[in-house]
Design an enzyme around this catalytic site. Structure first.
Site, PDB file in Angstrom:
ATOM      1  N   GLN A  92      -5.079  -1.801   9.603  1.00 12.89           N
ATOM      2  CA  GLN A  92      -4.845  -3.067   8.902  1.00 12.89           C
ATOM      3  C   GLN A  92      -5.427  -4.226   9.697  1.00 12.89           C
ATOM      4  OE1 GLN A  92      -3.666  -3.350   5.805  1.00 12.89           O
ATOM      5  NE2 GLN A  92      -3.924  -5.567   5.859  1.00 12.89           N
TER       6      GLN A  92
ATOM      7  N   LYS B  32       0.845  -1.204   0.000  1.00  3.58           N
ATOM      8  CA  LYS B  32       0.000   0.000   0.000  1.00  3.58           C
ATOM      9  C   LYS B  32       0.881   1.254   0.000  1.00  3.58           C
ATOM     10  CE  LYS B  32      -3.903  -2.317   2.152  1.00  3.58           C
ATOM     11  NZ  LYS B  32      -4.641  -2.693   3.358  1.00  3.58           N
TER      12      LYS B  32
ATOM     13  N   ASP C 110     -11.604   2.338   4.091  1.00  4.59           N
ATOM     14  CA  ASP C 110     -11.816   0.895   3.958  1.00  4.59           C
ATOM     15  C   ASP C 110     -13.309   0.577   3.842  1.00  4.59           C
ATOM     16  OD1 ASP C 110      -9.612  -0.796   3.825  1.00  4.59           O
ATOM     17  OD2 ASP C 110      -9.168  -0.585   5.961  1.00  4.59           O
TER      18      ASP C 110
HETATM   19  N1  GUN Z   1      -6.633  -7.033   5.542  1.00  4.69           N
HETATM   20  C1  GUN Z   1      -6.887  -7.727   4.414  1.00  4.69           C
HETATM   21  N2  GUN Z   1      -7.482  -6.939   3.494  1.00  4.69           N
HETATM   22  C2  GUN Z   1      -7.621  -5.716   4.062  1.00  4.69           C
HETATM   23  C3  GUN Z   1      -8.167  -4.488   3.613  1.00  4.69           C
HETATM   24  O1  GUN Z   1      -8.673  -4.333   2.506  1.00  4.69           O
HETATM   25  N3  GUN Z   1      -8.104  -3.457   4.502  1.00  4.69           N
HETATM   26  C4  GUN Z   1      -7.581  -3.595   5.764  1.00  4.69           C
HETATM   27  N4  GUN Z   1      -7.597  -2.539   6.572  1.00  4.69           N
HETATM   28  N5  GUN Z   1      -7.087  -4.725   6.204  1.00  4.69           N
HETATM   29  C5  GUN Z   1      -7.098  -5.775   5.351  1.00  4.69           C
END
Ligand code: GUN
Length: 288
Positions: free
Chosen positions: A95, A51, A118
């Site tokens: 996350q 990311k 998210d």
């Molecule tokens: N863990 C796995 N996929 C995601 C996501 O799209 N966002 C977040 N915050 N955690 C994740």
């Protein structure tokens, strides 16, 4: 049968996002993302690293806030509140998964809904459920973009989503319902799964079980979207048995190179969307 190339679609969307960022920079706005990472889960470390790399490539400002299992839940919440108040941060993500000693739902509830890029917060999930979409979680949003790119009809189609997670299955099914599909969510307790999946015009699989969906689960000519990312003998593979299923379906997403590349791109799209609304206090209208 056509393979849906997530990398290609993602690259095209990123080109467009770059242009949007250039426009924002003319107004002296640099989109900003705050990332909260707790513990040392290997997969989460990789997700967050990717990311950050994508933010750097597009010119999105980012702040990584790291915590260990020794930190308290209140310390993490205090950091989220600082990010909520920071005017250069447009989006915040925590996350997932948090280490089990933390109450993930409670922690996420502190993310300002205007910065919940998210789309995991109660407000954005409620807006999605009321067909008043604000922010759609990145993976389902990416799948919608893939279907749109391939001109695959959604309205009136029968879609089966296998997997009922908050990150993929539930928002995916709801977003498809909002677009006029007839939707079934199947999950680990579903009886006669094969009888259900075999009727699907569009089959979306997010169960985390490598090659679980074999050709016996798929109708001739179906569209098959594989959200799985399983590591088997060091190799990435999906929830769908690609070799068998690809002989039968009309479209299929590969793993790797399918849904995966779309996810980070759509997260960044959500950050940019909020940055555009910064001056107006955040929030879009509907996503249509
Ligand atoms: N863990 C796995 N996929 C995601 C996501 O799209 N966002 C977040 N915050 N955690 C994740």
């Amino acid at each position: 049968m056509k393979i849906i190339d997530g990398k290609l679609i993602s690259n095209e969307i990123r080109e467009d996002l770059k242009k949007q960022i250039d426009e924002l920079k003319k107004e002296h706005i640099v989109p900003g993302l705050g990332i909260v990472l707790v513990g040392n889960d290997v997969a989460s470390e990789i997700y967050v690293r990717n990311k950050i790399k994508a933010c750097d490539e597009l010119g999105i400002y980012h702040e990584l806030c790291r915590f260990t299992e020794e930190n308290t839940e209140e310390e993490i919440i205090c950091q989220i509140q600082k990010l909520n108040e920071n005017p250069i941060i447009d989006g915040i993500l925590v996350q997932s998964p948090l280490p089990s000693c933390f109450d993930e739902e409670r922690v996420i509830s502190y993310v300002d809904s205007k910065k919940d890029v998210d789309g995991f917060g109660i407000y954005n999930l409620g807006a999605l459920l009321s067909n008043d979409e604000k922010v759609i979680a990145a993976t389902p949003y990416g799948i919608l973009k893939m279907l749109e790119y391939e001109n695959i009809e959604i309205e009136g189609e029968y879609v089966v989503v296998v997997g009922a997670s908050l990150i993929v299955g539930r928002p995916m099914a709801t977003a498809l319902l909002n677009r006029g599909a007839t939707v079934t969510i199947a999950h680990s307790k579903t009886k006669n799964l094969q009888d259900i999946t075999k009727q699907a015009d569009i089959l979306i699989v997010a169960i985390g079980h490598s090659k679980f969906i074999t050709e016996e689960y798929v109708k001739d000519g179906a569209v098959v979207i594989d959200v799985g990312t399983n590591r088997v003998d060091g190799k990435l593979c999906g929830d769908v048995d690609f070799d068998g299923v690809s002989k039968k379906c009309s479209y299929i997403t590969p793993v790797p190179g399918g849904v995966g590349p779309m996810t980070i791109t759509m997260l960044l799209a959500n950050v940019i969307e909020q940055a555009k609304l910064r001056e107006r206090g955040g929030y879009n209208g509907s996503k249509n």
